[in-house]
Each structure stands twice: as C-alpha cells, then as structure tokens.
Write an enzyme that holds these catalytic residues in place. Structure first.
Site, PDB file in Angstrom:
ATOM      1  N   ASP A  49     -38.718  -0.237 -66.624  1.00  0.00           N
ATOM      2  CA  ASP A  49     -37.287  -0.276 -66.924  1.00  0.00           C
ATOM      3  C   ASP A  49     -36.685  -1.593 -66.458  1.00  0.00           C
ATOM      4  OD1 ASP A  49     -37.136   2.108 -68.083  1.00  0.00           O
ATOM      5  OD2 ASP A  49     -35.828   3.059 -66.582  1.00  0.00           O
ATOM      6  N   ASP A  53     -34.793  -4.142 -68.759  1.00  0.00           N
ATOM      7  CA  ASP A  53     -33.403  -4.508 -68.519  1.00  0.00           C
ATOM      8  C   ASP A  53     -33.247  -6.027 -68.450  1.00  0.00           C
ATOM      9  OD1 ASP A  53     -32.448  -1.945 -68.557  1.00  0.00           O
ATOM     10  OD2 ASP A  53     -32.669  -1.635 -66.410  1.00  0.00           O
ATOM     11  N   LYS A 138     -27.499   9.237 -61.426  1.00  0.00           N
ATOM     12  CA  LYS A 138     -27.953   9.034 -62.807  1.00  0.00           C
ATOM     13  C   LYS A 138     -29.365   9.602 -62.941  1.00  0.00           C
ATOM     14  CE  LYS A 138     -28.421   5.431 -66.294  1.00  0.00           C
ATOM     15  NZ  LYS A 138     -29.771   5.740 -66.726  1.00  0.00           N
ATOM     16  N   ARG A 159     -30.768  12.289 -78.724  1.00  0.00           N
ATOM     17  CA  ARG A 159     -29.811  11.237 -79.032  1.00  0.00           C
ATOM     18  C   ARG A 159     -30.183  10.446 -80.283  1.00  0.00           C
ATOM     19  NH1 ARG A 159     -28.288   6.674 -74.771  1.00  0.00           N
ATOM     20  NH2 ARG A 159     -30.461   6.144 -75.013  1.00  0.00           N
ATOM     21  N   LYS A 312     -17.482   6.948 -63.625  1.00  0.00           N
ATOM     22  CA  LYS A 312     -16.664   7.201 -64.818  1.00  0.00           C
ATOM     23  C   LYS A 312     -15.199   7.301 -64.416  1.00  0.00           C
ATOM     24  CE  LYS A 312     -20.369  10.087 -66.612  1.00  0.00           C
ATOM     25  NZ  LYS A 312     -20.847  11.446 -66.842  1.00  0.00           N
TER      26      LYS A 312
HETATM   27  S1  IVH Z   1     -22.733   9.612 -69.158  1.00  0.00           S
HETATM   28  C1  IVH Z   1     -20.606   7.829 -72.748  1.00  0.00           C
HETATM   29  N1  IVH Z   1     -23.680  10.605 -66.927  1.00  0.00           N
HETATM   30  O1  IVH Z   1     -28.075   7.566 -68.673  1.00  0.00           O
HETATM   31  C2  IVH Z   1     -21.346   8.123 -71.515  1.00  0.00           C
HETATM   32  N2  IVH Z   1     -25.211   9.572 -68.420  1.00  0.00           N
HETATM   33  O2  IVH Z   1     -28.158   4.725 -69.387  1.00  0.00           O
HETATM   34  C3  IVH Z   1     -22.567   8.924 -71.739  1.00  0.00           C
HETATM   35  N3  IVH Z   1     -27.552   9.663 -67.685  1.00  0.00           N
HETATM   36  O3  IVH Z   1     -27.703   8.004 -72.135  1.00  0.00           O
HETATM   37  C4  IVH Z   1     -23.502   9.026 -70.602  1.00  0.00           C
HETATM   38  N4  IVH Z   1     -27.192  10.761 -65.823  1.00  0.00           N
HETATM   39  O4  IVH Z   1     -29.163   9.703 -70.774  1.00  0.00           O
HETATM   40  C5  IVH Z   1     -23.977   9.950 -68.062  1.00  0.00           C
HETATM   41  N5  IVH Z   1     -24.384  11.571 -64.952  1.00  0.00           N
HETATM   42  C6  IVH Z   1     -24.668  10.931 -66.073  1.00  0.00           C
HETATM   43  C7  IVH Z   1     -25.991  10.568 -66.414  1.00  0.00           C
HETATM   44  C8  IVH Z   1     -26.216   9.878 -67.592  1.00  0.00           C
HETATM   45  C9  IVH Z   1     -28.106  10.219 -66.601  1.00  0.00           C
HETATM   46  C10 IVH Z   1     -28.302   8.944 -68.738  1.00  0.00           C
HETATM   47  C11 IVH Z   1     -27.953   9.342 -70.155  1.00  0.00           C
HETATM   48  C12 IVH Z   1     -27.415   8.093 -70.781  1.00  0.00           C
HETATM   49  C13 IVH Z   1     -28.114   7.044 -69.964  1.00  0.00           C
HETATM   50  C14 IVH Z   1     -27.436   5.703 -70.063  1.00  0.00           C
END
Ligand code: IVH
Length: 719
Positions: A49, A53, A138, A159, A312
């Site tokens: 990763d 990145d 995450k 997705r 967020k």
């Molecule tokens: S929010 C519009 N919250 O990380 C926002 N994503 O690198 C949508 N992921 O595609 C994502 N934990 O697969 C969000 N607490 C979390 C997350 C999370 C893991 C993943 C998800 C996303 C990716 C982006």
C-alpha cells in the site's frame, strides 16, 4: 523500463520538463492501472500500500504542476478500476467514493485548514468556532453497500468502480454482523448502509492453517482473503469464511432524519449494526492528534488490521457545503499509519525458481509478530537488492509488512551484526537438480536458470501457472499437490493432467486423497477439456505473455493451429535473420510471420523475440502438440464488418461520464457497428460522444470541428 524512463523516474517533480512530465505521467498512470487491476479484480496485489500510495502521490504532484496532463483517464479521476464480470452489475444510487490520504502532520494540518477556509467561505462560521470531527479507525477491509427497503436487506454490492459494483447479496447474507431486518425507530423507508467487510487476524491465521493442511497456498493477508471470500461464486464457501462487518456511512437515504455523522453512528447501532468502538468526536486539532497517537499505539493489539484513522466533518449540512473533488469528499480524509515494522534474525537466504527460471532470493526469518501477523519469510527481490542492502545471513534485520503484500527486508542493524558474517554470494548455479549455470539478463538484475524446460523447478512452476485461476482454473490442485504429483511422475507436462483419469486409482491411494476429492478433481479437469483460445495461450506460460497479450494473439490468429503454425514460422524466420531493429522494418527484413507478430498492437520486437526464443527451445513444440491433442480449443469468432455497417471506417472517441451505459458497453456497441474506438481526439477522429463532466477532449473536438454527439444522440444513432 528504458534507460531514459529510469532517469526521469529518479528526478524530482519540480525538476521535470513538460515532455518528461508527460512521459512520467503516462508511466505512473499505466503502473497504477496495472496494480489497481491486480488489487481490485484479482485480489492479488504485488505492491505494498505504501509503495502504491507513493506512485499516486507522485502522479498527483505532476498533475498539480502540469494541470494540462489531467484527463478523465488519469487514475486521479477514477475511484477504482472497472468491476470484473462474474457477478451481475449494480449501479450505486450515489457513487461510492474513496478518501484522500494524509501521511504527515503537515498534510493533516492542510486538511484542517482547507475545511476551515471552506466553511468560512460557504457558511457563517466564525474564525474561532469549533469544527467537530468524527474520528474513526480506518478498517483495512473492503467497502460494500447494503440496500434496505422497509427495513429489510434486499441487495448488497461491492464498490467496483465507484458507480457500478458487483451484486454479492447471496454472499453478504452469510455474514452474521449484517442484519437481515432492522429494528428500532427511524429506519428510512429505503436506504443504503455502507461499511467495511473484514476478517479478524486470528480467523485469517486459522483459515491459513486449514489451507496449508489441504495442500493449498496460504493467503497473503486478511484483507485480500476477505475480498476473495466475498467474491466466491458459491455462497457456501463465503459462509465458511469468518467475515465481519462494521457500518460507517450511507448512500441514498430517504427520508434522512440524522443531522450529524455521530448521530447516524448511534442510529446504526440501534438498528442492529456493528459500529467500530474506536470512534471519537474530537473538537480541536490537538484532540485529533492525540486520538491518532492513541489508536496507533493500540494498533498492534487489535484483533483486526487497521491502516489509519478517518476524520469526517460531523455536521452533515457542512459536509454538503464542502462537497467533493473528483474521487473524494472535501469533508473527510484518511490519516494513514506508517507500514508496520519489526526486527528479527535472518536465518538464511534461499533461492526460489520461478516459472521462467528467474531466481528470487527469499529471506528465511526467525518467525516474528509484525503488527499482529506472524512473518517467517520476506522477499529480497534480486541480487542487486541484496548487494544494496548488504544483508548477511545471521544479521538482525528490519522487516516491514505493509498490511498487504509479501513482507520486505528494509535493512540490517549494524550494531547487532555478528562477528563472523560473509557477504552474500549469489549462486552461480541453479539450486535445481540439474545444477545448470545461472545467466544474467535485463541489465544484470534478473538471474535465470538456463535449464529451460528441462529444469524440474521450472516444470513445477509452469504446471502451477497452467492450472491457475486465469489459465485453466482447476480447483483442487493447489500448493504442494502439483509438486508431489510431479515428483511421483503423475504430472510432468500439462497434457498429463488430461491423462490423470487413467491414474485415478493411484491418486486415491495417496495420503490426503479420498474417493470424493479425486472425483471432484477429475471432474474439474474434464470441464476444462474445452477451453477458449486466449486462456490456452496464456496457460502455456510463454515469457512476457500475460492475459491481455494472450487475448490479442487469440484475436489475431483466430484458432489454435493457425496460431502455433504462425509462431513456428516466425521463430524460423527470426533464427535465419537476427536483429530487426524496428517494428516497422521487422516484416520487410525478417519475414512475413515474424512481421505479423511484431505488428500486433502492444507486441513489439522484445516480446516477439521472447516468444521466438521460447518456441525455439528444446521440447516446447512437442509439449504443446501433445497438449493440443487432449483439448478442444475454441476459436475466436472474429468480427466481420459488413460493407454497409453504419460506422464502417469511422473513428469514435467517448469522453465524459455516460449515465445510461458503461463505457465498455458503449465501446462494444460502436465496434459492432464497424467503428474503431480510440482514446484520444485527433484530426482523424470522426465522432466524439460527449458525456457529463467532459474536459479537454470535448474542447479539442470543438476546436478541430469534429462532429460531437450527446449521450442521448449516441443512443439514438446506435440503436
Ligand atoms: S468513509 C465518502 N470510514 O477506506 C467516504 N471509510 O481509503 C467514504 N474505510 O473506501 C468512506 N474505514 O473502504 C470511511 N471508518 C471509515 C473507514 C473507511 C475504512 C475504507 C473504505 C474506503 C477507504 C478509503
């Protein structure tokens, strides 16, 4: 990579000229595309990763300096590659987006500043007012979207490319964390819950123990195992894999009663979902940093892999004001953790022989826990890498597991080097029983066993490739089975596979095999006696011929016998007249068949020569002919363009987003109508179909006075 490309790749972005930037942009985009495909479609990443990145960051930096290079095909404009085809497609009501990443504290600060500036501009936010952020671990899994209607789970999808995913409802129904019906108050009439499917580390390791015991290859890491498990065609297999789910977002939601993200997380729990406990509402930058630090410390002891913290903006009206940029929201960011590292003893360096004889040195390590997963082997890539790292047997080494791919050795700890160590000397002879001499190629980086088809190690690897997923895809012959069958003389060449029925009795007597498993294996083999030409070509394992090139070859030659005859003719011509310099000259100088091969799109002199070398090797042709006798190879029905085809001889370009069909479908339709579809607009282009949010290509079409069509007009025309 060419020498010139290597030079450019080593330059800093700020030092690039526009020409260099253009070449480097293309190289990065291609490489990212390749790794996206491995990751998303094949669940088999080859790059960590962190390295991935880095590629994306460099690409972005180039685009920031040279905005003229951004077009809609750039990976920065896409969420993920096009979904694969085994499952039905599901169009997401609202796109499933990705997140931008922050790796450093400065990048985090940049995000916080941007959010504040944006809100000051868009709302009446006072300069010192607090902006609450929902901070969440995450999860390193794969995101999915679950559709609920009247509180009942009706459909679930991956997705995919962000707009269209794959329908994996049956598989998702086997996951216990996903409620079939929702309880509690305030459930919207129809809505999508989004979140992450993942596998716990312990479950992953137990699964691997079973996998190895069954003679199959162990999985690389929990995330890819989860992804692979979810995309099984048989839901019973998914059910046998302990998958979990955390909910953290929504897609379409009507009516939506919640006003903040944290309120939504509470509701999710009431409705019966699992939400991640490592979540906190933070009000200041310092609180955010402290949370990141704390989660980072807890990371190694968590039961599942996480790769960062997501922040967020909590207020949804603010999220809406901030909006999105191409693939990611402006109101959220992923603050990534560095890759996990550990120190351990290097017990040995062993050499692995690949399918084409390439020798790869592998570090044999004292097993060590790296961020929750036990690691006993790590790649050392090649002789140059060992030289560069100067690692020696007996050293204390630092290894890194980047969440996904094979762990890597980063270096050794000088203070702990034992007194008597020796510089590693790369073997001059292959470890195979033939002990053939090792030859260097590709500028000395790759060393190869020169035993070719005679080398038993290569034979085993070729067999492994032959039965693999994108080749003959034969279930039940994973891991050590091939090696054992090979050693005992049951399976020396691919054709032997189709003669295994005669040996059913022998196999059944072997340890680990029973009546049922033998019957299943033989049935799986029988089912492949008829095979499409492109898979057949790919399975043979010719150096440099991947799936895409195999398809091109199949298209060009149409059937197995013509293909083989042409390969042999090209090889003969090449032998007589070596050294064609340029593709265009190849036909004239060397011969018709060799020229035809070189002139296939994407096959140049290098690939053609590698193929000729392969067909010129010892028993290759006998082995292929022997195999051919066992099979029905399906020819490719080549497109015949009728003289009166609507778009005969027209060159069509699609640009922008199409809303009623995928780009692939539009392209296929244009080709059916006789058109050639290309990616860039030039004077030769006949029609440009302009979808939504189109950029430079639409402009260029207008400048050149080329006919443009809206999507609606295209639909009418192509009906
Ligand atoms: S929010 C519009 N919250 O990380 C926002 N994503 O690198 C949508 N992921 O595609 C994502 N934990 O697969 C969000 N607490 C979390 C997350 C999370 C893991 C993943 C998800 C996303 C990716 C982006």
């Amino acid at each position: 990579m060419s020498k010139a490309a290597k030079v450019v790749a080593a330059l800093k972005v700020e030092d690039l000229t526009e020409r260099q930037a253009r070449a480097e942009h293309k190289r990065l985009a291609d490489e990212i595309g390749h790794h996206d495909k491995l990751y998303h479609e094949q669940d088999a990443p080859e790059m960590s990763d962190a390295d991935y990145d880095k590629l994306r960051q460099r690409l972005k930096a180039i685009e920031a300096k040279f905005p003229q290079l951004v077009d809609m095909f750039s990976p920065t404009q896409k969420v993920a590659p096009t979904p694969s085809t085994a499952f039905a497609k599901v169009r997401h009501g609202r796109p499933m987006l990705s997140l931008d990443n922050a790796f450093t504290d400065e990048e985090l600060q940049g995000f916080l500043d941007r959010v504040r500036r944006g809100l000051e501009r868009e709302t009446d936010l006072k300069p010192d007012a607090e902006i609450a952020l929902s901070c969440e671990a995450k999860i390193d899994g794969l995101s999915i979207s679950l559709r609920y209607e009247d509180g009942v789970f009706v459909q679930g999808a991956t997705r995919g490319d962000g707009s269209t995913g794959e329908d994996v409802t049956a598989n998702l129904k086997t996951i216990k964390d996903i409620p079939q019906t929702l309880k509690g108050k305030g459930v919207p009439k129809a809505f999508d819950v989004r979140g992450e499917v993942y596998m716990e580390r312990k479950a992953f390791m137990e699964l691997n123990v079973r996998q190895v015991a069954a003679g199959e290859k162990p999985y690389v890491n929990p995330r890819n195992t989860a992804a692979g498990s979810l995309r099984q065609l048989d839901p019973e297999i998914t059910a046998s894999r302990p998958l979990r789910f955390f909910a953290y977002a929504w897609g379409e939601a009507e009516p939506r009663a919640w006003k903040t993200h944290s309120e939504y997380l509470k509701l999710l729990k009431e409705w019966g979902f699992k939400t991640n406990p490592l979540t906190r509402l933070c009000h200041t930058a310092d609180e955010v940093r402290a949370f990141y630090q704390k989660i980072g410390e807890e990371r190694p002891s968590l039961p599942y892999d996480i790769d960062g913290v997501v922040y967020k903006v909590d207020r949804i009206d603010w999220q809406e004001r901030l909006g999105f940029v191409s693939r990611a929201p402006r109101w959220a960011i992923a603050h990534k953790f560095p890759a996990e590292q550990a120190r351990t003893r290097l017990n040995d360096i062993v050499i692995q022989v690949g399918r084409t004889g390439a020798l790869t040195p592998v570090a044999d390590l004292e097993p060590v826990n790296v961020g929750g997963v036990m690691v006993a082997r790590a790649t050392l890539h090649n002789a140059d890498e060992i030289e560069r790292l100067d690692v020696r047997v007996g050293d204390m080494v630092i290894i890194q597991r980047a969440g996904d791919v094979i762990p890597q050795v980063l270096g050794y700890v000088p203070e702990e080097r034992p007194k008597k160590t020796h510089k590693y000397e790369f073997p001059t002879h292959c470890p195979c029983p033939l002990k053939t001499k090792v030859a260097s190629e590709e500028g000395g980086v790759v060393r190869r066993c020169s035993g070719g088809l005679e080398c038993p190690f290569q034979q085993v690897e070729r067999m492994r490739h032959f039965v693999s997923r994108y080749a003959f895809d034969i279930d039940g012959l994973g891991g050590t089975h091939i090696e054992n069958f090979w050693r005992d003389g049951l399976l020396k060449t691919p054709a032997d596979l189709f003669r295994l029925q005669e040996k059913a009795g022998d196999i059944q007597k072997r340890e680990g095999w029973g009546d049922l498993s033998v019957r299943n294996l033989l049935a799986a083999i029988e089912a492949r006696r008829t095979i499409p030409l492109d898979r057949y070509i790919y399975a043979i394992g010719i150096p440099l011929i991947g799936e895409a090139t195999a398809k091109l070859l199949a298209q060009e030659y149409g059937d197995a016998d013509t293909w083989l005859a042409e390969m042999l003719a090209a090889t003969g011509e090449r032998k007589k007249k070596p050294d064609p310099v340029k593709k265009e000259k190849a036909a004239a100088e060397v011969g018709e068949s060799y020229g035809r091969l070189c002139n296939i799109e994407q096959i140049g002199v290098t690939t053609a020569d590698a193929m000729c070398a392969f067909f010129g090797e010892g028993h290759t042709v006998d082995i292929i002919k022997d195999l051919r006798k066992q099979l029905t190879v399906e020819p490719v029905t080549r497109r015949v363009i009728a003289a009166d085809a609507l778009l005969k001889d027209k060159i069509v370009v699609f640009t922008g987003e199409l809303s009623t069909m995928t780009r692939d479908a539009a392209k296929a339709r244009a080709e059916e109508l006789g058109a050639k579809v290309t990616d860039s607009v030039s004077k030769k282009t006949s029609i440009v179909v302009v979808g939504e949010n189109a950029g430079s290509k639409a402009r260029k079409a207008a400048e050149l006075g080329i006919e443009t069509l809206t999507e609606e007009e295209w639909v009418k025309l192509s009906k």
